[in-house]
Design a protein around this motif. Structure first.
Motif, PDB file in Angstrom:
ATOM      1  N   LEU A   1       0.829  -1.200   0.000  1.00 21.92           N
ATOM      2  CA  LEU A   1       0.000   0.000   0.000  1.00 21.92           C
ATOM      3  C   LEU A   1       0.867   1.256   0.000  1.00 21.92           C
ATOM      4  CD1 LEU A   1      -2.701   1.384   0.048  1.00 21.92           C
ATOM      5  CD2 LEU A   1      -2.800   1.027   2.531  1.00 21.92           C
ATOM      6  N   ALA A   2       1.952   1.246   0.757  1.00 23.74           N
ATOM      7  CA  ALA A   2       2.863   2.396   0.773  1.00 23.74           C
ATOM      8  C   ALA A   2       3.410   2.666  -0.626  1.00 23.74           C
ATOM      9  CB  ALA A   2       4.008   2.146   1.753  1.00 23.74           C
ATOM     10  N   PHE A   3       3.800   1.608  -1.326  1.00 16.84           N
ATOM     11  CA  PHE A   3       4.355   1.774  -2.672  1.00 16.84           C
ATOM     12  C   PHE A   3       3.282   2.228  -3.659  1.00 16.84           C
ATOM     13  CE2 PHE A   3       7.580  -1.632  -1.303  1.00 16.84           C
ATOM     14  CZ  PHE A   3       8.479  -0.662  -0.877  1.00 16.84           C
ATOM     15  N   ARG A   4       2.042   1.760  -3.479  1.00 11.37           N
ATOM     16  CA  ARG A   4       0.976   2.208  -4.379  1.00 11.37           C
ATOM     17  C   ARG A   4       0.655   3.682  -4.143  1.00 11.37           C
ATOM     18  NH1 ARG A   4      -5.042  -0.387  -4.627  1.00 11.37           N
ATOM     19  NH2 ARG A   4      -5.374   1.007  -2.852  1.00 11.37           N
ATOM     20  N   LEU A   5       0.626   4.104  -2.892  1.00 13.49           N
ATOM     21  CA  LEU A   5       0.382   5.511  -2.591  1.00 13.49           C
ATOM     22  C   LEU A   5       1.456   6.390  -3.220  1.00 13.49           C
ATOM     23  CD1 LEU A   5      -0.643   5.270   1.186  1.00 13.49           C
ATOM     24  CD2 LEU A   5      -2.147   5.778  -0.749  1.00 13.49           C
TER      25      LEU A   5
ATOM     26  N   PHE B   1       8.576  14.615 -12.242  1.00 12.33           N
ATOM     27  CA  PHE B   1       7.609  13.613 -11.818  1.00 12.33           C
ATOM     28  C   PHE B   1       7.485  12.475 -12.823  1.00 12.33           C
ATOM     29  CE2 PHE B   1       6.161  16.619  -8.552  1.00 12.33           C
ATOM     30  CZ  PHE B   1       6.054  15.737  -7.482  1.00 12.33           C
ATOM     31  N   LYS B   2       7.838  12.734 -14.057  1.00 18.60           N
ATOM     32  CA  LYS B   2       7.864  11.634 -15.033  1.00 18.60           C
ATOM     33  C   LYS B   2       8.931  10.619 -14.632  1.00 18.60           C
ATOM     34  CE  LYS B   2       8.112  10.591 -19.979  1.00 18.60           C
ATOM     35  NZ  LYS B   2       9.080   9.499 -19.862  1.00 18.60           N
ATOM     36  N   GLU B   3      10.086  11.121 -14.199  1.00 22.87           N
ATOM     37  CA  GLU B   3      11.132  10.231 -13.693  1.00 22.87           C
ATOM     38  C   GLU B   3      10.660   9.530 -12.419  1.00 22.87           C
ATOM     39  OE1 GLU B   3      15.337  11.917 -13.969  1.00 22.87           O
ATOM     40  OE2 GLU B   3      14.114  13.736 -14.202  1.00 22.87           O
ATOM     41  N   CYS B   4       9.942  10.265 -11.580  1.00 21.99           N
ATOM     42  CA  CYS B   4       9.455   9.686 -10.321  1.00 21.99           C
ATOM     43  C   CYS B   4       8.493   8.534 -10.577  1.00 21.99           C
ATOM     44  CB  CYS B   4       8.767  10.756  -9.472  1.00 21.99           C
ATOM     45  SG  CYS B   4       9.867  12.029  -8.809  1.00 21.99           S
TER      46      CYS B   4
ATOM     47  N   THR C   1       8.549   4.624  -9.355  1.00 21.68           N
ATOM     48  CA  THR C   1       7.509   4.070  -8.486  1.00 21.68           C
ATOM     49  C   THR C   1       6.699   2.986  -9.196  1.00 21.68           C
ATOM     50  OG1 THR C   1       5.961   5.848  -9.113  1.00 21.68           O
ATOM     51  CG2 THR C   1       7.320   6.197  -7.140  1.00 21.68           C
ATOM     52  N   GLU C   2       6.526   3.119 -10.506  1.00 17.58           N
ATOM     53  CA  GLU C   2       5.803   2.098 -11.270  1.00 17.58           C
ATOM     54  C   GLU C   2       6.541   0.767 -11.218  1.00 17.58           C
ATOM     55  OE1 GLU C   2       3.499   2.173 -15.462  1.00 17.58           O
ATOM     56  OE2 GLU C   2       5.642   2.597 -15.611  1.00 17.58           O
TER      57      GLU C   2
END
Length: 452
Positions: free
Chosen positions: A129-133, A287-290, A294-295
């Protein structure tokens, strides 16, 4: 004067019932209400009483102007990961109101925010859940920046959660393209309430006007908060943060670093977090790099997300239930272990720095202390029965029965005391709780920044 509503409906008070106040701040109040025709609950963000236009002309800096701007920005940024606006509100909140009220009609997020989730869990959410958030916030911010919008107030309370704990960005009151995110809050409060801990070092300059790098820094601090399940620098006020952040201080990562090699993808997320809060705005990733990072991380944990969400929802609905040990990020601290562990650890001073006189806390200050330290008090208060007896008839009968139950843990008892008594009891009850806490846990109160 009604708010502009080219793409959405104008909702009047006659279309709504079952009103309930769910939040408030310097800007206004947020209510939950049921739309009679739509058959759903919506969130209504209302300006404070008395805020209205003059002669049908808005002052440039008026709250109504800001609400109009927020509405326009919400429409521009409409996406899966940004809170949806259904329309604008116009009407009277009660039979006693004589002035027309204005507001925004938005989708109602039934599970609160990342901040309230942290409080309910008394810590961080399980890893999947942390990673999805983290990923969903990155996606929302990518879309926002693609529209040349700067959010300007990215923090846990502005990341809302739906019934399945999916995240959506909210509160675009500070969102803008080229105006200062810091000046608007200082006009009314003198400091940026809560938000200053998520501001980059360059934003503490009076002449600063935020650009996208502002949000990238805030995202880094937000990632830390999601992973740790708490706010950064809990013992530091605005003055201390303003002094130390430009000098290079950031939230302590010792606990996270210990787990980096044990959790797949965590090391990459910590690296991203630290790059986001880099002192140099030009070095912070887009944010594209972010979201690319995260994906990839979330894909490694996606199979476990449904089980974890179900477990967390059960926990939220039944405070006595427990998250399985494999899902826990950071083990809860015992009272003996609970010590400040942030790089910026400042105690609120008990004496005025100029006069040296002892400060006296008002009831409002005490209530604010109780609200702010909810998670820490749930973890550390052991004399629950003694405090409950001090409160006497102020305690809800069901809460009193829970406190008397020897089968329940002190943390369970404190959660019920908060939910059944302190949450609805108002300033007077919270102030009485503070006084009882000070009597039975003086060292804890002092450590958390309270004074007499």
């Amino acid at each position: 004067m009604a708010l502009p509503s080219q793409k959405t409906e104008l909702v009047r008070d006659t279309s709504l019932d079952d009103w309930e106040l769910v939040g408030s701040g310097g800007f206004g109040c947020v209510y939950k209400a049921r739309h009679k025709d739509w058959g759903i609950y919506v969130a209504i963000k209302i300006l404070h009483k008395g805020v209205r236009s003059c002669n049908n002309h808005l002052h440039h800096s008026s709250p109504l102007t800001k609400l109009c701007v927020e509405a326009n920005h919400m429409d521009e940024a409409a996406s899966e990961f940004v809170l949806r606006r259904y329309g604008t509100y116009q009407g009277y909140l009660s039979g006693k109101e004589t002035s027309m009220q204005h507001g925004l009609v938005m989708e109602f997020m039934r599970k609160g925010s990342v901040e309230s989730l942290q409080e309910e869990l008394s810590g961080p959410p399980p890893w999947p859940l942390a990673f999805r958030l983290a990923h969903q916030v990155a996606l929302g911010m990518t879309f926002l920046h693609s529209k040349n919008l700067v959010h300007g107030d990215l923090k846990p309370s502005n990341v809302l959660l739906n019934v399945d704990l999916n995240a959506k960005l909210a509160d675009f009151g500070l969102s803008r393209v080229s105006t200062s995110a810091s000046n608007s809050s200082r006009e009314t409060t003198g400091v940026i309430e809560g938000s200053y801990k998520y501001m980059p070092p360059e934003a503490f300059e009076a002449s600063y006007e935020p650009v996208r790098a502002f949000d990238r820094y805030s995202y880094g601090i937000l990632l830390w908060s999601i992973l740790m399940g708490k706010e950064p620098y809990p013992w530091a006020d605005y003055t201390h943060v303003k002094l130390r952040i430009p000098e290079g201080d950031r939230p302590c990562c010792k606990e996270i670093d210990k787990m980096k090699l044990k959790v797949e993808g965590l090391e990459a997320l910590v690296d991203l977090m630290k790059r986001c809060w880099d002192e140099s705005p030009s070095k912070r990733p887009t944010f594209k790099e972010c979201f690319e990072v995260t994906e990839n991380i979330f894909s490694k944990h996606e199979k476990g997300i449904h089980m974890v969400v179900g477990e967390v929802l059960t926990k939220l609905e039944s405070p006595n239930s427990y998250l399985s040990s494999w899902a826990s990020n950071v083990p809860p601290q015992t009272p003996e272990q609970s010590e400040p562990n942030d790089t910026v650890d400042f105690d609120f001073r008990k004496q005025d720095s100029v006069s040296g006189s002892t400060k006296i806390m008002s009831n409002e200050d005490k209530a604010k202390f109780v609200d702010k330290n909810r998670a820490k008090l749930i973890q550390n208060v052991t004399e629950v029965m003694a405090i409950t007896k001090e409160l006497g008839e102020m305690v809800h009968p069901e809460a009193y029965l829970c406190v008397e139950d020897k089968q329940k843990t002190t943390q369970d008892k404190m959660r019920v005391l908060y939910s059944r008594t302190l949450r609805s009891g108002g300033v007077a009850v919270k102030a009485a709780f503070y006084d009882a806490l000070k009597k039975h846990h003086p060292k804890l109160v002092e450590r958390l920044g309270g004074y007499f």
